[in-house]
Enzyme design. Structure first.
Site, short mmCIF file in Angstrom:
data_model
loop_
_atom_site.label_atom_id
_atom_site.label_comp_id
_atom_site.label_asym_id
_atom_site.label_seq_id
_atom_site.Cartn_x
_atom_site.Cartn_y
_atom_site.Cartn_z
N SER A 1 0.29 -4.31 -30.85
CA SER A 1 0.65 -4.15 -30.13
C SER A 1 1.79 -5.19 -30.00
O SER A 1 1.67 -5.56 -28.54
CB SER A 1 -0.09 -4.06 -28.79
OG SER A 1 -0.93 -5.72 -28.92
N GLY A 2 1.12 -6.63 -30.49
CA GLY A 2 2.42 -7.81 -30.15
C GLY A 2 1.22 -8.46 -29.50
O GLY A 2 1.79 -9.45 -29.25
N GLY A 3 0.06 -9.00 -28.83
CA GLY A 3 -0.60 -9.08 -27.85
C GLY A 3 -0.51 -11.00 -28.65
O GLY A 3 -0.33 -11.83 -28.48
N PHE A 4 -0.93 -10.73 -30.24
CA PHE A 4 -1.43 -11.83 -30.93
C PHE A 4 -0.30 -12.80 -30.62
O PHE A 4 0.01 -13.81 -30.31
CB PHE A 4 -1.44 -11.78 -32.45
CG PHE A 4 -2.03 -12.64 -32.81
CD1 PHE A 4 -3.43 -13.59 -33.24
CD2 PHE A 4 -0.76 -13.32 -33.86
CE1 PHE A 4 -2.79 -14.50 -34.08
CE2 PHE A 4 -0.66 -13.95 -35.08
CZ PHE A 4 -1.57 -15.14 -35.06
N ASP B 1 -4.33 -6.28 -26.25
CA ASP B 1 -4.84 -7.39 -25.99
C ASP B 1 -4.77 -9.36 -25.80
O ASP B 1 -3.61 -9.32 -26.03
CB ASP B 1 -6.29 -7.47 -27.28
CG ASP B 1 -5.25 -7.97 -28.52
OD1 ASP B 1 -4.10 -7.35 -28.54
OD2 ASP B 1 -5.69 -8.49 -29.42
N GLN C 1 -12.77 -8.02 -29.15
CA GLN C 1 -12.51 -9.38 -29.32
C GLN C 1 -14.13 -10.24 -28.57
O GLN C 1 -14.66 -9.76 -28.90
CB GLN C 1 -11.18 -9.88 -27.96
CG GLN C 1 -10.15 -9.18 -28.27
CD GLN C 1 -9.50 -9.77 -29.54
OE1 GLN C 1 -10.66 -11.74 -30.08
NE2 GLN C 1 -8.04 -10.01 -29.66
N GLY D 1 -8.89 -11.37 -33.59
CA GLY D 1 -9.38 -12.40 -32.80
C GLY D 1 -10.16 -13.16 -33.89
O GLY D 1 -10.77 -14.67 -34.08
N CYS E 1 -3.03 -8.34 -66.41
CA CYS E 1 -2.64 -7.26 -64.46
C CYS E 1 -1.28 -5.81 -64.81
O CYS E 1 -0.45 -6.62 -65.88
CB CYS E 1 -1.89 -8.16 -63.65
SG CYS E 1 -0.58 -6.92 -62.46
N CYS F 1 1.32 -5.08 -63.29
CA CYS F 1 2.12 -4.62 -62.46
C CYS F 1 3.38 -4.32 -63.42
O CYS F 1 3.71 -5.19 -64.18
CB CYS F 1 1.87 -5.28 -61.49
SG CYS F 1 2.73 -7.02 -61.45
N CYS G 1 3.92 -8.46 -64.39
CA CYS G 1 4.04 -8.77 -65.64
C CYS G 1 3.73 -7.60 -67.01
O CYS G 1 3.61 -8.13 -68.10
CB CYS G 1 1.62 -8.53 -65.30
SG CYS G 1 1.42 -9.50 -63.90
#
Length: 381
Positions: free
Chosen positions: A90-93, A143, A191, A219, A307, A309, A312
């Site tokens: 939501s962008g709260g952090f 939040d 939280q 959090g 690996c 990928c 690699c």
């Protein structure tokens, strides 16, 4: 949209979260695409790596490109050419970590843009509307994310505000409709900082508010010791519904992922694989490698012999070191591809072991090979 739990192995869970943009096998790691891109790679690369869902961020997308452009572009899926599921924070952090001037009221969070200082207000209703404009499959409530060092009294006041905001978010969600035809779901965010009693209180309050289809845990990995994070999860996870997915926000290292999976976490995101790659650090089955290390100058072996990928299979440590030494952007791309593959393969293998009941041994053997990598606080991707 539904969640099916297929198998448990101790606390670890293997399930499937169904969305209109595809199924998400859990446990799952979500590459972070904060600003409508997973940095240094194309959506095609992310898809070919096996990512089933990516993360975007409401704060950054609200500031740039903005709701008007996203609506005109048909939503984030079309805008960035990603046809799989998307989850948005939501962008709260970001409001509380990036904006030096912010003010919390019952109405919402007033803040100044970190880009140009312009003033804005996020309310529970506006972040739901913005996520409708984005068109994410999984949305988060607004939040407040208190620091890991918060006092008990501050954390209690904060979680109670988050609970009231969550109720308003649910009301706004129920009163609005998806903009682009596909269904969306809304998660609350537990939280309570590092206080077990407050975490219990937050979970109880939120679960009584609405029939949420899943739940997020916020959090954590915001400055508290890793052992404290595990302790909080140990106390919290048994209180969360077993028939819905659990999302641990902004976590973390390979070790954190395996520890979280063992405790029943289903979804993870973190900037570590992409940000560390851009800084020249890659994760391997035996620990981290720093690509600018002079010892790699004539090392013509792969980053990780275990690996599969594309990086690699095709390029040597010496070549990767050369690219970083001469500041070639290809180095960022190749390192990012490797790190994302490492994370996605780790959770996919964990899921396989959960399904056959051998997760504990897999976790023990994997961590024994890998030097523990400690968590860092999440910032920009």
């Amino acid at each position: 949209m539904s969640f099916t739990l297929h198998q448990t192995d101790g606390g670890a869970r293997a399930g499937t979260l169904t969305t209109d943009h595809g199924d998400i096998p859990t446990p799952i790691f979500m590459p972070v695409g904060t600003r409508a891109t997973v940095k240094s790679v194309q959506p095609r690369d992310v898809r070919e790596l096996g990512a089933k869902v990516i993360l975007g961020n409401t704060y950054h997308l609200y500031l740039r490109p903005g709701a008007e452009i996203l609506r005109a572009g048909g939503g984030l899926h079309r805008f960035m050419s990603w046809d799989g599921p998307i989850l948005t924070d939501s962008g709260g952090f970001q409001v509380f970590s990036l904006s030096p001037l912010r003010k919390l009221t019952e109405q919402g969070a007033a803040f100044q843009s970190h880009i140009d200082g312009s003033r804005h207000l996020f309310t529970p209703e506006s972040v739901v509307a913005m996520q409708r404009d984005i068109g994410s499959d999984i949305m988060m409530v607004l939040d407040e994310c208190p620091p890991g060092t918060s006092s008990w009294s501050y954390a209690k006041t904060s979680l109670e505000l988050t609970t009231r905001w969550a109720a308003r978010c649910w009301t706004a969600f129920e009163a609005s409709k998806p903009r682009y035809g596909h269904r969306q779901m809304l998660f609350p965010i537990v939280q309570g900082a590092t206080f077990d009693d407050l975490r219990r209180e937050s979970a109880s309050q939120l679960m009584d508010l609405a029939p949420w289809p899943g739940v997020a845990i916020g959090g954590l990995s915001v400055g508290e010791p890793t052992e404290v994070m595990y302790r909080v999860l140990d106390g919290l996870m048994p209180l969360l519904p077993t028939d819905r997915p659990r999302y641990l926000m902004g976590v973390g290292t390979p070790e954190n992922l395996l520890e979280g999976i063992e405790r029943g976490v289903d979804l993870f995101d973190c900037v570590m694989p992409t940000r560390n790659a851009r800084n020249g650090t890659v994760f391997t089955s035996t620990g981290k490698i720093h690509l600018k290390n002079a010892a790699l100058k004539a090392d013509f072996g792969p980053l990780d012999p275990d690996c599969g990928c594309a990086t690699c299979r095709t390029h040597s440590r010496a070549y990767l070191r050369h690219l970083f030494t001469v500041d070639e952007t290809l180095g960022l791309t190749l390192a990012t591809i490797h790190n994302l593959h490492f994370y996605l393969a780790l959770v996919a293998e964990a899921r396989t072991h959960i399904l056959v009941g051998t997760f504990a041994a897999f976790k023990r053997e994997t961590l024994a090979r890998m030097r523990p990598v400690r968590a860092i606080s999440p910032t920009l991707s």
